[in-house]
Structure formats: C-alpha cells, structure tokens
Design an enzyme around this catalytic site. Structure first.
Site, PDB file in Angstrom:
ATOM      1  N   ILE A  23     -11.117  18.758 -12.728  1.00 36.75           N
ATOM      2  CA  ILE A  23      -9.920  19.277 -13.403  1.00 36.75           C
ATOM      3  C   ILE A  23      -9.343  20.465 -12.636  1.00 36.75           C
ATOM      4  CG2 ILE A  23      -9.137  20.469 -15.511  1.00 36.75           C
ATOM      5  CD1 ILE A  23     -11.240  18.707 -17.054  1.00 36.75           C
ATOM      6  N   SER A 148     -12.327  22.862 -24.759  1.00 38.20           N
ATOM      7  CA  SER A 148     -12.658  21.436 -24.841  1.00 38.20           C
ATOM      8  C   SER A 148     -12.368  20.951 -26.253  1.00 38.20           C
ATOM      9  CB  SER A 148     -14.145  21.224 -24.553  1.00 38.20           C
ATOM     10  OG  SER A 148     -14.525  19.890 -24.841  1.00 38.20           O
ATOM     11  N   TYR A 163     -23.059  23.333 -25.661  1.00 38.52           N
ATOM     12  CA  TYR A 163     -21.719  23.118 -25.088  1.00 38.52           C
ATOM     13  C   TYR A 163     -20.657  23.332 -26.168  1.00 38.52           C
ATOM     14  CZ  TYR A 163     -17.939  20.859 -22.444  1.00 38.52           C
ATOM     15  OH  TYR A 163     -16.767  20.597 -21.777  1.00 38.52           O
ATOM     16  N   LYS A 167     -17.745  26.325 -26.118  1.00 41.92           N
ATOM     17  CA  LYS A 167     -16.305  26.041 -26.040  1.00 41.92           C
ATOM     18  C   LYS A 167     -15.566  26.589 -27.258  1.00 41.92           C
ATOM     19  CE  LYS A 167     -16.209  24.017 -22.015  1.00 41.92           C
ATOM     20  NZ  LYS A 167     -15.491  24.624 -20.874  1.00 41.92           N
ATOM     21  N   THR A 198     -14.046  12.817 -14.680  1.00 41.99           N
ATOM     22  CA  THR A 198     -14.391  13.642 -13.513  1.00 41.99           C
ATOM     23  C   THR A 198     -15.884  13.480 -13.234  1.00 41.99           C
ATOM     24  OG1 THR A 198     -15.036  15.569 -14.793  1.00 41.99           O
ATOM     25  CG2 THR A 198     -12.704  15.402 -14.215  1.00 41.99           C
TER      26      THR A 198
HETATM   27  P1  NAD Z   1     -16.758  19.076 -12.643  1.00 43.22           P
HETATM   28  O1  NAD Z   1     -18.237  19.091 -12.798  1.00 43.22           O
HETATM   29  O2  NAD Z   1     -16.099  17.911 -11.992  1.00 43.22           O
HETATM   30  O3  NAD Z   1     -16.270  20.418 -11.879  1.00 43.22           O
HETATM   31  C1  NAD Z   1     -16.759  21.662 -12.258  1.00 43.22           C
HETATM   32  C2  NAD Z   1     -16.740  22.590 -11.075  1.00 43.22           C
HETATM   33  O4  NAD Z   1     -17.237  23.880 -11.522  1.00 43.22           O
HETATM   34  C3  NAD Z   1     -17.639  22.149  -9.920  1.00 43.22           C
HETATM   35  O5  NAD Z   1     -16.907  22.168  -8.708  1.00 43.22           O
HETATM   36  C4  NAD Z   1     -18.778  23.176  -9.913  1.00 43.22           C
HETATM   37  O6  NAD Z   1     -19.274  23.454  -8.607  1.00 43.22           O
HETATM   38  C5  NAD Z   1     -18.082  24.406 -10.514  1.00 43.22           C
HETATM   39  N1  NAD Z   1     -19.035  25.349 -11.092  1.00 43.22           N
HETATM   40  C6  NAD Z   1     -20.085  25.075 -11.930  1.00 43.22           C
HETATM   41  N2  NAD Z   1     -20.753  26.209 -12.202  1.00 43.22           N
HETATM   42  C7  NAD Z   1     -20.122  27.218 -11.550  1.00 43.22           C
HETATM   43  C8  NAD Z   1     -20.348  28.614 -11.419  1.00 43.22           C
HETATM   44  N3  NAD Z   1     -21.385  29.209 -12.033  1.00 43.22           N
HETATM   45  N4  NAD Z   1     -19.497  29.342 -10.672  1.00 43.22           N
HETATM   46  C9  NAD Z   1     -18.451  28.753 -10.031  1.00 43.22           C
HETATM   47  N5  NAD Z   1     -18.199  27.434 -10.102  1.00 43.22           N
HETATM   48  C10 NAD Z   1     -19.022  26.674 -10.844  1.00 43.22           C
HETATM   49  O7  NAD Z   1     -16.210  19.309 -14.127  1.00 43.22           O
HETATM   50  P2  NAD Z   1     -14.767  19.056 -14.796  1.00 43.22           P
HETATM   51  O8  NAD Z   1     -14.853  17.844 -15.615  1.00 43.22           O
HETATM   52  O9  NAD Z   1     -13.688  19.199 -13.779  1.00 43.22           O
HETATM   53  O10 NAD Z   1     -14.762  20.283 -15.820  1.00 43.22           O
HETATM   54  C11 NAD Z   1     -13.971  21.444 -15.632  1.00 43.22           C
HETATM   55  C12 NAD Z   1     -13.910  22.164 -16.970  1.00 43.22           C
HETATM   56  O11 NAD Z   1     -13.344  21.293 -17.956  1.00 43.22           O
HETATM   57  C13 NAD Z   1     -15.266  22.592 -17.525  1.00 43.22           C
HETATM   58  O12 NAD Z   1     -15.140  23.859 -18.159  1.00 43.22           O
HETATM   59  C14 NAD Z   1     -15.572  21.525 -18.564  1.00 43.22           C
HETATM   60  O13 NAD Z   1     -16.442  21.981 -19.584  1.00 43.22           O
HETATM   61  C15 NAD Z   1     -14.175  21.250 -19.100  1.00 43.22           C
HETATM   62  N6  NAD Z   1     -14.001  19.971 -19.771  1.00 43.22           N
HETATM   63  C16 NAD Z   1     -14.305  18.814 -19.133  1.00 43.22           C
HETATM   64  C17 NAD Z   1     -14.138  17.609 -19.801  1.00 43.22           C
HETATM   65  C18 NAD Z   1     -14.476  16.283 -19.181  1.00 43.22           C
HETATM   66  O14 NAD Z   1     -14.597  15.296 -19.923  1.00 43.22           O
HETATM   67  N7  NAD Z   1     -14.619  16.201 -17.870  1.00 43.22           N
HETATM   68  C19 NAD Z   1     -13.656  17.603 -21.132  1.00 43.22           C
HETATM   69  C20 NAD Z   1     -13.344  18.813 -21.734  1.00 43.22           C
HETATM   70  C21 NAD Z   1     -13.518  20.007 -21.034  1.00 43.22           C
END
Ligand code: NAD
Length: 258
Positions: A23, A148, A163, A167, A198
């Site tokens: 994202i 989220s 989680y 959130k 993702t």
């Molecule tokens: P992803 O795992 O594809 O990407 C997350 C990124 O965060 C990775 O590049 C990782 O290296 C980085 N990261 C993790 N811990 C870190 C830290 N301590 N310091 C710096 N960087 C760090 O995940 P995504 O799906 O792109 O999720 C992004 C956000 O969206 C998150 O907060 C997640 O909770 C939220 N989200 C995701 C979804 C989903 O279904 N994918 C739904 C709702 C919310």
C-alpha cells in the site's frame, strides 16, 4: 483553476513509511504522480532503493529512500530530519508501516502482543508527533495514518486481537491529534482499508488459505487493490481537504456494512 489543478501536490514534499512495497509503495507513487517529491521510508533499504528508482523514473520527481525502523524514536527523528534536509521541507506524511501477527488470545505471548502494538500503534505516535512538531513550527501540514477495517470490526475466522486493538488505537490517536492541532494548521486523518492484495496477505502462509472465505463474505466478492486507496490519500495530502481532519475513511467494498 480546475479541480485537477487544485488537487495537484506540485511543490509539496512528503514521506511514506512502509513504502518499499504494498500500500505504501502505491500511495508514494500516487503522491509523486500528483507532483510531490517523496521519501520512501522502510526497514528494507534494498527494496526501498529499487522502489524509489522506479517511481522517480516513472514520474520525474525527486524520490529518495531512507532506512528507518518506525518503532525507534531516534530513527524516526533522524528520518524526519533527513527528509527535511534532502527534500527541502515536509508538507505531508503517510504513517503506513504495519504488521499482522495472528494468534488466539489465550495462546498469544506478551512479546507478540507488544510487537504488534509497537509496530502498528506506537510507531504512529512517534511518526505523527515527530513530523507534527516540524509541521506545527513550519506553517502546517497533513498527516495520513493507515488504520484498518479491523479497527471497526472483529475479523473472522482468524484470531487477531492485537492487530484489531492496535488499529482501533490508530483511529483514536488520529482523532485526538486532529483536535489538538486543529487551530494550528496540522490536519490528521486515517484510512481504514478492507482486505487488500499485498504481500502482507498474499505472502502469509496463515492468511492465504483464508482468502476464499473472506471473498465469500465480501459484498464485492474480491480483495481490494492497493491502487484503490491512492486517490483518497492524494486528496488528504493536498489543499482541497483543508476542512477534513479527524476523519477515518473506510475503503472496504462495503465489507463492514453488515
Ligand atoms: P506489506 O507487508 O506489503 O508492507 C508493509 C511494509 O512495512 C513492508 O515494506 C515492511 O518492510 C514495512 N515495515 C514493517 N515493519 C516496519 C518497521 N518497524 N519500520 C519500517 N518499516 C516497516 O503490508 P501492506 O498490506 O502494504 O500494509 C500496509 C499497511 O496497511 C499496514 O499498516 C497494514 O496493517 C495496513 N492494512 C493492510 C491491509 C491488507 O489487507 N493488506 C488491510 C488493512 C490495513
């Protein structure tokens, strides 16, 4: 001036955490497409450098990569200082880094609970307040946090109490900062995505088997795409959203509507 021109981020500077992939990568690219210079901030420097190169080549904007663990106060401060120095200021940021550790509550270790809260909630406090201090002192800015739909519902069948709690905390932190800073030029909003395709989902051996079950529950019958979150973030970062603060935007294909 037409609406697209008003929505332009030309001349603005911002950073996105967790932007190496997923994202964050997608919103970083959208910010750059809208005219902003951007810092890709992530734990994973190698992928961030590649992402920064891709976005710079595609958009012609200045895009830098910075390694930062968003759970470290010292690293977040150094990262914000580097953004200001290398991009020449800071107008907006997207606090987006996050993880998901699932375990039944009665089996979850305290270490797992704390890790989830640290990466998903404490990091947002650090990012927002450290970036916010700069913005408050330099004419204002806009902060976007990734919450989220799990802040609004309890997802099933997977057990993910930490989680969900983290959130929900992001949304109340967002609302609290919005009120504290409302008259001081810094706006704070959050987005609440539904299930998005993702790596967080598609590379997780525990989550992959659940996708069919989620899709069966989803009104649209599918996962969302990261691209479906871009335009709301460009809107929140820019100057057409100046009366929007303390809001959470649920983007979930109506998953939470029943
Ligand atoms: P992803 O795992 O594809 O990407 C997350 C990124 O965060 C990775 O590049 C990782 O290296 C980085 N990261 C993790 N811990 C870190 C830290 N301590 N310091 C710096 N960087 C760090 O995940 P995504 O799906 O792109 O999720 C992004 C956000 O969206 C998150 O907060 C997640 O909770 C939220 N989200 C995701 C979804 C989903 O279904 N994918 C739904 C709702 C919310």
């Amino acid at each position: 001036m037409g609406i697209l021109e008003k929505m332009s981020l030309a001349g603005k500077k911002g950073f996105v955490t967790g932007a190496a992939r997923g994202i964050g990568k997608c919103t970083a690219k959208a910010f750059a497409e809208a005219g902003a210079d951007i810092a890709i901030v992530d734990l994973d420097l190698e992928t961030s450098l590649q992402t920064a190169k891709e976005i710079a080549e595609a958009t012609g904007r200045k895009v830098i990569a910075l390694k930062c663990d968003v759970t470290s106060e010292a690293e977040v401060q150094a990262m914000v200082d580097a953004v200001v120095e290398q991009l020449g200021g800071l107008d907006f940021c997207h606090a987006n880094a996050g993880i998901c550790i699932n375990a039944p509550a009665d089996e979850m270790t305290y270490a797992q609970w704390k890790k989830n809260l640290d990466v998903n909630l404490n990091s947002v406090f650090l990012t927002d307040t450290i970036a916010g201090r700069y913005m408050l002192a330099h004419g204002g800015g806009s902060i976007i946090n990734t919450a989220s739909m799990s802040a609004h519902i309890v997802n099933v069948p997977q057990p993910q109490c930490a989680y969900n709690a983290s959130k929900a905390g992001v949304i109340q932190l967002t609302r609290s900062l919005a009120i504290e800073w409302a008259k001081r030029g810094v706006r704070v909003n959050s987005i609440s995505p539904g299930y998005i395709g993702t790596d967080l989902v598609l590379q997780s051996q525990t989550l992959i088997p659940l996708i069919e079950k989620w899709n069966a529950m989803a009104p649209m019958g599918r996962l969302g795409k990261p691209e479906e979150l871009e335009s709301i973030c460009v809107y929140l970062a820019g100057d057409t959203s100046t009366f929007t603060t303390g809001s959470d935007f649920i983007i979930d294909g109506a998953f939470t509507c029943f």
